[in-house]
Design a protein around this motif. Structure first.
Motif, PDB file in Angstrom:
ATOM      1  N   UNK E   6       0.831  -1.198   0.000  1.00  0.00           N
ATOM      2  CA  UNK E   6       0.000   0.000   0.000  1.00  0.00           C
ATOM      3  C   UNK E   6       0.869   1.252   0.000  1.00  0.00           C
ATOM      4  N   UNK E   7       1.882   1.201   0.831  1.00  0.00           N
ATOM      5  CA  UNK E   7       2.821   2.329   0.824  1.00  0.00           C
ATOM      6  C   UNK E   7       3.393   2.536  -0.566  1.00  0.00           C
ATOM      7  N   UNK E  10       1.019   4.273  -2.860  1.00  0.00           N
ATOM      8  CA  UNK E  10       0.876   5.705  -2.582  1.00  0.00           C
ATOM      9  C   UNK E  10       2.126   6.477  -2.999  1.00  0.00           C
ATOM     10  N   UNK E  11       3.279   5.903  -2.733  1.00  0.00           N
ATOM     11  CA  UNK E  11       4.516   6.586  -3.116  1.00  0.00           C
ATOM     12  C   UNK E  11       4.634   6.658  -4.641  1.00  0.00           C
ATOM     13  N   UNK E  13       2.206   6.863  -6.638  1.00  0.00           N
ATOM     14  CA  UNK E  13       1.272   7.935  -7.025  1.00  0.00           C
ATOM     15  C   UNK E  13       1.906   9.298  -6.786  1.00  0.00           C
ATOM     16  N   UNK E  14       2.567   9.419  -5.619  1.00  0.00           N
ATOM     17  CA  UNK E  14       3.232  10.682  -5.301  1.00  0.00           C
ATOM     18  C   UNK E  14       4.312  11.014  -6.347  1.00  0.00           C
ATOM     19  N   UNK E  23      -4.920   4.447  -8.517  1.00  0.00           N
ATOM     20  CA  UNK E  23      -4.855   4.269  -7.060  1.00  0.00           C
ATOM     21  C   UNK E  23      -6.234   3.905  -6.498  1.00  0.00           C
ATOM     22  N   UNK E  27      -7.358   0.550  -4.394  1.00  0.00           N
ATOM     23  CA  UNK E  27      -7.916   0.653  -3.044  1.00  0.00           C
ATOM     24  C   UNK E  27      -9.240  -0.108  -2.929  1.00  0.00           C
ATOM     25  N   UNK E  35      -5.886  -3.306   5.934  1.00  0.00           N
ATOM     26  CA  UNK E  35      -6.253  -1.947   6.334  1.00  0.00           C
ATOM     27  C   UNK E  35      -6.194  -1.762   7.841  1.00  0.00           C
TER      28      UNK E  35
END
Lengths: 251, 251, 251, 251, 251, 251, 251, 251
Positions: E6-7, E10-11, E13-14, E23, E27, E35
Motif C-alpha cells: 500500500x505504501x 501511494x509513493x 502515485x506521489x 490508485x 484501493x 487496512x
C-alpha cells in the motif's frame, strides 16, 4: 368372598336361610376375580398361544430367569426381548429348552405345538443397522407359529432391488417394514401391495433423525393408506400384531 | 417405446432384421409403464374393491367433483373425506348415486357389490367429540363391505360401561379405537381382547394435549402389545386397514 | 439489626431518646429475618413433622452426610432421595438411627414420634420398573407418619387384577398412582374412586415414550377430573403432598 | 341377562330346576352393569355431590342444553365450562335455576344442599389475564360447597403484595395457584404455606411462553415440594380436586 | 496486498507513476486485514481488558495449553472454562501465573492491572447444584476487574432468606441470577431491584426440567421486565455482560 | 394493621400500657405493606422514571383506559404495548397528553421530565417485518429519557451495509438487535462492538422458523459473548433493560 | 468520507500537504461503502441476473408496488412471492410488463434477456396440494432463464408412475423435489439420478405432520446422499439454488 | 427369470415355438433386475466416480473391512465415515492402498483416476470443534476428484477475518459452510457470493443448542437465498453434493 363363600351363599339361599334380596345384595359386591374373570384371561393365553413377554433391558440375568420360571407355570410360550447371552445362560438353567436368537437379542421358550396360520409374514428392513429390530419382529412372529420371510437391506434409494422383490412381497398376508432415518420404506412398499403394512421406526440414524422421531413421523404421515405404526424399535409389537392378523379368528 | 413399438421390435427380430443382442439392449431401456405395470395397479383396485380416496379439506366443491369423476372411470369405489354438503351437491351432479355421511363428513360412491368379509369390525370411541373421526373410520370400513358395530362414549374413567361391552368386543375380528386427551382407551381395550386394535388419536382436548400429541404418544407407548397406531384424526386409514385385516387373503 | 438491637430501639424510644418518627424509620428497614420470620419457618418444620429432604443424585457420601448432620440440628425428620448404600454408610456414622430403603433408594431419619393421620394412602404402580419411584412415594409418606398400602404391577392391560382391588382402593383417603409408558393408570383409577389421585409419570419405557413425556402428557390430559400430576419420577413429591392431604389441618 | 333374569336363575335354583354348578356358570358371565356396578357409580355422584361436567367449547347451545337435561336426571350438581351467554339462555329453558358466571364462563345448576366442608380454599392468580381460569376454579369449588377466598393480581415481581397476604394464605386448607408466563407463583406460595398447592398453568403470555408450556414446565419443576399440577387452563380440575382435599373422607 | 504494498502504491502515485484513477481502483480491492482492521480488533482486547476465552470441554490439556499460549501473545487476560486440574497443570507449565478456580472449573491468567469498575456485581444462585455455574459467572466478572458479591442457596421457596438479602441486592449495579428447575428466582429478584438482572438457566434438575429448558423458558417469560437471559449453563457469558454493564463507556 | 395502628402500639408502649414483649410480638406479625415496603416500591417508580406498562393485546379500549387512569395516579410514565388507534382514542379521553406510536403499536404518557442518561442506545433491525418490534424497543427507550438511534433493514446477507454503520454502532452504550428468521444479526454485531447487545428474536418468518424459535435459539447460542436475549417479540423488555444499562447507578 | 473526499486526500498527499502516515491513517477508517463495496454488490445483481425478491405475505398491495418500484431502479429481475391478484394490479400500475402466475402466487418482472443456462431443471411434486410450492420453484427458475420441466402428482405410493418418468428425470442437471406428508419422494428420486436433488418440504398434511416437520425431518435424514434441503414451503429458494447450479460459473 | 431364460424366450419366439402374445405376457412379469436395471445402477457408479459409502459408527473393524471388500468388487471409490485407526488397520489388510484421514475420521480407497472437475470447492468452518465435520466434507469432495480449499476458524463474530477471505471465496464454484452454535455463517457467506452454499449444522455447542438444532433451524431460515442444508454433522453429504454441483453434467 371366595368361590367357596359363593357356594355357601347359594346353598344357604336354597336352604331358605337367606332371602333372594340378601343373595342379590351379596352378588353386587363380589370381587371380580372370584367370578372367574382372571381364568378367562389365562384361558386366552393357553388357547391362542399368546406369548408372555419380558422386557429384558435393565433386568439382571437372575431376575429374568425368575420371571420366566413363573410365566412358564401357566403359559405355553415365553419371550424375553432386549436381552443377551448372560441372561440366556441363566434362563437355560430353569428352562433347558430355551432358544437364544443373537441378532434379535431374544430368548424364546415354547411348550406344545403352536397354532398353524396359513399366510406368510414378510419382514422387510431398510439398512444393516435396522436388522436387530427386524429380527425381533421375525423371531416373535415365528415363535407364534407363523411362516416368516426376511428381506433385508431394501432401501428406497435402490429401487431396482425393491422392485425385484415385488412378486414375493405381494405373496404375503401382512408385511412388517422396519426402517430408520427418513422411514420412507413403508410408504413405497404400501403402494406395491394390498395387505396391511406394519411400520416399525428404528432409532438408527444421527443428527436430525432424533433417535427415530423422523422415521416415526414419516410413517405416521405415510401417503399409503395401508400403513399402521408401532413404537420406535418395537419389533416385538410388530411381530405380535402381524401374527394376530395372520391368524384366522376362531373363538 | 409404446407397446406397439415393442411388438415391432419382436417382429423385426423374428424376421431376422435385429440380432438377439439388439433386442436385449432395447428391452433393458423399456419404460416401465409400457410393460403393463400400471395395469397391474389398476387391476389391484378393481379386483379388491380398493377405494380411491380424495382428501377434501382445502379443495373447492368443483375440484372435488372433477377428481371424483375421473376416479370413477376406473374404480368401483370412491371416497371423499373431510368434506361437506356443498361438495356433496357438486359430486351428486356427476354421480347421482353418491351418498353423504354428515357425522363422518364423507361422501361415498360404490358401483358393484363389495366383497363380503365375514368378520366384524368394532369401532369404539372415548368422547362425544371423537365421534366424527370414529364415523370416518366406520363409514370407510362399511364402504369396503364390512359389518361394523359402533360403541361410542366409552371412556376409561367409566369402567363399568366399558366392561358391560366386553362380550361384544371380543366378538370382533379387529377393533378400531378412537380417543383424544390421554388416549388410554386402546391400552385398556387391548388388554380385554385378542385381536388387533387400531388406535386413532384425535386432536380433541386442550392445553397439554397439543392437538393430539398426548393421545398419539400414549398409544405408541401402549402396554398392550396388540395396539397399532395411525396418524392423528386419521379415521379413514384406520377403517381401511381394518378392512384389509378383516378380508381373507385371496390372491 | 438483630432482635437485640430492636429491643434497644424500643427501649430508647421508651426512655425518650428517640422520637416516634425515628423508630418508624428504623422499622421500615428491618431485615426480615430479625423479625422472626425465619423462626416461623423453623417452627413449621418442627410442629408439623415436615421433612427436610436432600436430593442425593450427584453428591458424594461425605457431602450427603454433612448436609444431613446440619439438617438434624433443627429438624425432626430428614430424608435423602436418589441415594445408595455408600451414602447410607456415611450417614449412619453421624446418625446411627438412620434407616435405608433399598428399593426406594432413600435414607430416612426420624426423631420423635410423627403425627398420626387417620386416613390411608394407597400407592399403586403399573409395571415392575415403576417400583423404585412408587417406593420413594411410599417411604416418604410413611416417614411422615401415614399408613400406606402398596398395590404394584397393576397395569391397565390387565383389568381383572385392577378390578379385584377396587374395594381396597376406595378405602383410601388419597391415591398415589405411578406409571410409565402411556400413563393410563391414573385415569382408570380416577374413575373408580372419589378421592384425589396424585399421578407420578416415570421415565420407564423406550422410543416415543421420551423418558416419561408420554406418561406425563397422558396424565395431564386425564379424562378423570380428580387427577393431579407431579414431575417425572418425583415419588418424593407425591408422597409428600399425599401426606399433606391426609393430615387434618390443625393450625 | 337383566336383574330380572338373575332373579329367575336364583329362583330356579331354589326350586331345584338348576344345579349349583349351573348357577355358578351363569354368574361367571354376568354383564357387569347388571351386578349393580353402574348403580354404585351413580350412588357416588348422588352421595358426595360430585359434579357432572360438560366441556362447552365446540358445542352448540342446543347440544349443551340437551346434555344438561340428561345429566340432571340423576345428578344433583351439573357444571358447564368454557361456555357463554347463548348457551346459558338455552340451559335456562330446561333448568330455570341455572346460574351463569361470566368471568368463569361457566353455568352451574345445583339441586339440594351441598355437603359442608369446614376448610377454606384460597384461589390466587398472578395476572389480570389469568382471572377467567382462576374463576373457573373458584366457581367449581364453590359449587361443590366450599368456602373460597380469591386473591387476584398477586405477581411474584411484586413481593410486597404477596407477603401482605401471608396471614390469610396460611389459613387455607388448600391453595389453588393460577399463573401464566413463567409460572413462578406456586413455588413462591408453596414456600410460604404447609398445605397442598394445586398449580394451574394458563395459556397467557406470548413468544416463548408457547401457550402455557413455560408455565407448565415451571410448575412441574417447582422447588416447593407441596406443589401438584393440572393441565393448562384446567381451572375446573383444580377446583374439583381442591374440593376433594377439603372434604373429610366419610365413606 | 500488504501494508508495504500500500505504501508503494501511494509513493508511486506521489512520484507520478500512477494516476489517481489507478490508485482508487487498487484501493477498492484491498483485503480488509491489510487496512488494519484486525489491529483494531486486537486493540479492542488490549484496551478494554476483554478476555480471550477457551471452551475447555472436549479438549486435551495439551490442546488447551497450546491455545492459551497463543492467546497470551496478544491478550492481557485469558480464561479457560469447563476445565479441570489436569488442564491447569498443563497451562501452568506455559503460564506459571495461571490461577485455578475449582468450583468454577476455570483457569484464569491476567497480565497487567484490570480496569477498575466502580459498581458491584451480585451473583445469586438458587440451589447448591447451581454453584458451579454461578462461580463461572463470578470468577469471570472478577477476572474482568469487577467487585463481586456472592449470594448462594437463595431459593424462592424460602422467601425469608431472599428478603433478608434485599438491602444488599439493591446495592448492586447489575445482578446475575443463576437457577435451574423452574427458574423463578430472576422474576422474584427482578421485582425487588431496579437494575438489570442477567438470568442464567442451569441444567440442574430432572424429569420435565429437560436439562434446563424449563428454567430457560421461565426466564424468557419473566414477568419482571428487567430480566435478560443467556444460554443454559452459560456462566461465562453472564459474567462477561455484567462486566460490560458495570464498566463505564469510555471510548 | 395500618401505620396509624403501628403508631398507636408504639405510643401505648411509651405510655407503659404494653410490655416490650407485647410490642415485639405485634411487630413479628406486621403485614409487610404496613412497614412501608409498598412505598419503597412506589418510590422506585417515581424516583427512577420506571414505567408502568400495560400489555394491550386482548384488552378492550375501555379496559386499557381504566388501567392507565389508575396507573397515572402514582406513576410519572405509563406505556401501553400491543395496542391500536381505538385504544388510543379511549386513553386520550382520560389522558389528553397521551401520544400514539403507530409503528410501535404503543401509547405513551409521560408526566414530568425524565432523567437524562448520557449514552446512546442503538436499535438495529434485520428486515422490514421486524420494524414493529424494533419500534417498540426504541419508543420504550425514548420514553425512559434515552437518546435512541435507529438502524433498520441491516441484514447479515448484506454485509456492506452493516459495515458502513460500524463507526456509528461503536458509539453506542448498548445495542438492541431485533431479528427474525435465523437471528444471526446479534452475533455479527456483537463481534463488532464492545458493549452489551440485547437480542430480540421476532416471530417473523415461516416454515421451520416456528414463530421465532429459530431466531431465539440462534441468539441464545451466539458465539459473541456480549449477547443477552429477551423473549420473542419483546421489544418493550429490550428497550427497558437498555435504559437501565444506560442509566448510571445513582441510589 | 465520500469518494470525493478520498480523491481530496490523495491529491493533498500528491501535493505534499499530507504525509504518507496521515493518508494511511485515514484509509484505515474508511467507511466500507465508499470503497465501492456496495457497487460490487449491485454489480453482482446486474451481471448475473440475480433476482430481487419480495416476500409478499403480510404486505399491502401498495407496499409491494412501492418496494418493486424501488428494486427495478437497479435490478433487471424482480420477483414477488406469496402474493395475489390484488398486489398484481398494484404492481402493474408501476410496471406494466409484470406477469402474474396464479398457481405459484408470484409476480415476476424481467427487463433484458436472461443468461441462457444449458441444462434442464426438473420440478417434481408429490401431491396436488404441493403444486403451489412447486410452481413457486418452477416460476423462479424460469424467471432466472432456465428451462424447466414439471412432473406433478408423482407419489411414492405409485411407483409405476415414478418409474415411467425415469428417463426424463435422468436428463435433468438438477431436480427440485416438493413433497409434504412423509416427504419420501426426494429419497426415492435421489436413488434414481446422479445429480443434486433439492428437497422442499411442504406444510401439506395434518395431524402428526406438524405443518411440514415430518417432511422436513424425513428429507434431512434421507438415505440418498445427493439430497439437500430448504425451508418448509420455500419454493423460491429451491428454484433459486437450482438456477445457480444450472448456471456455469463464469466470473 | 434369468437373462438366460430371457434369451430362451426370444429364441423360442424366433423359432416359432411361442406366439408374439406369449412373449409379451412373459415380458410383463420380468423381475426388474433381469432387465439390467441393476447394471444401470452399477454403471452409474463406475462412470461417474460415485462413491460407495459405509457409515462406520457402531460397526466393528471386521464388519467394516468385509463391507469394503465387497464394495470394491464393483466400485472404483469406497469411503468409510465416522471410523477410526482400528478400522483402518482392518481395512488395510484387504485394501493396502486405503488412506486414513484422522481429522475427518474417514478411510478412502480410490482405484483409477477420478474425473477432473474444473471448479473449486471452498470448505469454511466456524469453530475449532467444527473441523472434523468440515474435514469429512473436504475429504469426500477431494476423493471425488475436486480441488478443495479449506478456510477454518472463520466465525461471524470476527468479521475482519471473514472479509479478508472474500476474494478467495468468490473464486469457488460452490461453498460448504460448517457451523455449530447459532449457525449464522452460511447466511453471512451466502450474502458475499453468488454460488450455492451448502450449510452443514454441527452438534457443537451446549445448552439451548440442542445438539445442532439451533444451527439447523438457523440455516433453514437463512435470509440468504442461496443456502441449502444437509443433516446435522453430515459432512459426507455436503461434500458429495458439492462434487455433483462442481461436475459438469455429461451424460
Amino acid at each position: 368372598m371366595k368361590a367357596e363363600a359363593l357356594r355357601e351363599v347359594l346353598l344357604a339361599f336354597q336352604r331358605g336361610e337367606m332371602t333372594l334380596e340378601d343373595v342379590l345384595a351379596r352378588l353386587r359386591h363380589l370381587p371380580y376375580e372370584d367370578l372367574g374373570f382372571a381364568k378367562l384371561d389365562h384361558h386366552r393365553h393357553l388357547r391362542q398361544g399368546f406369548p408372555e413377554v419380558v422386557f429384558g433391558h435393565g433386568k439382571t440375568p437372575e431376575q429374568i430367569a425368575a420371571i420366566v420360571a413363573r410365566l412358564l407355570e401357566h403359559s405355553a410360550l415365553a419371550l424375553v426381548t432386549r436381552t443377551d447371552e448372560a441372561a440366556y445362560a441363566a434362563v437355560r438353567r430353569i428352562a433347558p429348552d430355551a432358544a437364544y436368537h443373537p441378532q434379535a437379542r431374544m430368548i424364546t421358550i415354547r411348550r406344545g405345538a403352536p397354532s398353524e396360520p396359513e399366510g406368510l409374514i414378510a419382514v422387510v428392513s431398510a439398512g444393516t443397522a435396522d436388522i436387530p429390530v427386524a429380527e425381533e419382529a421375525a423371531v416373535t412372529a415365528e415363535a407364534l407359529g407363523n411362516r416368516v420371510e426376511r428381506f433385508y437391506d431394501v432401501g428406497v434409494a435402490g429401487l431396482h432391488r425393491l422392485l425385484s422383490l415385488h412378486e414375493r412381497l405381494v405373496a404375503a398376508r401382512v408385511i412388517i417394514c422396519v426402517a430408520g432415518m427418513e422411514g420412507a420404506l413403508p410408504s413405497v412398499i404400501g403402494g406395491l401391495v394390498s395387505v396391511p403394512v406394519i411400520a416399525v421406526p428404528t432409532s438408527v440414524g444421527y443428527g436430525a433423525g432424533y433417535g427415530g422421531v423422523a422415521a416415526l413421523l414419516g410413517m405416521l404421515n405415510s401417503c399409503s393408506a395401508n400403513v399402521v405404526v408401532v413404537n420406535i424399535d418395537n419389533g416385538f409389537g410388530a411381530g405380535f400384531v402381524a401374527g394376530l392378523i395372520n391368524q384366522p379368528k376362531t373363538h
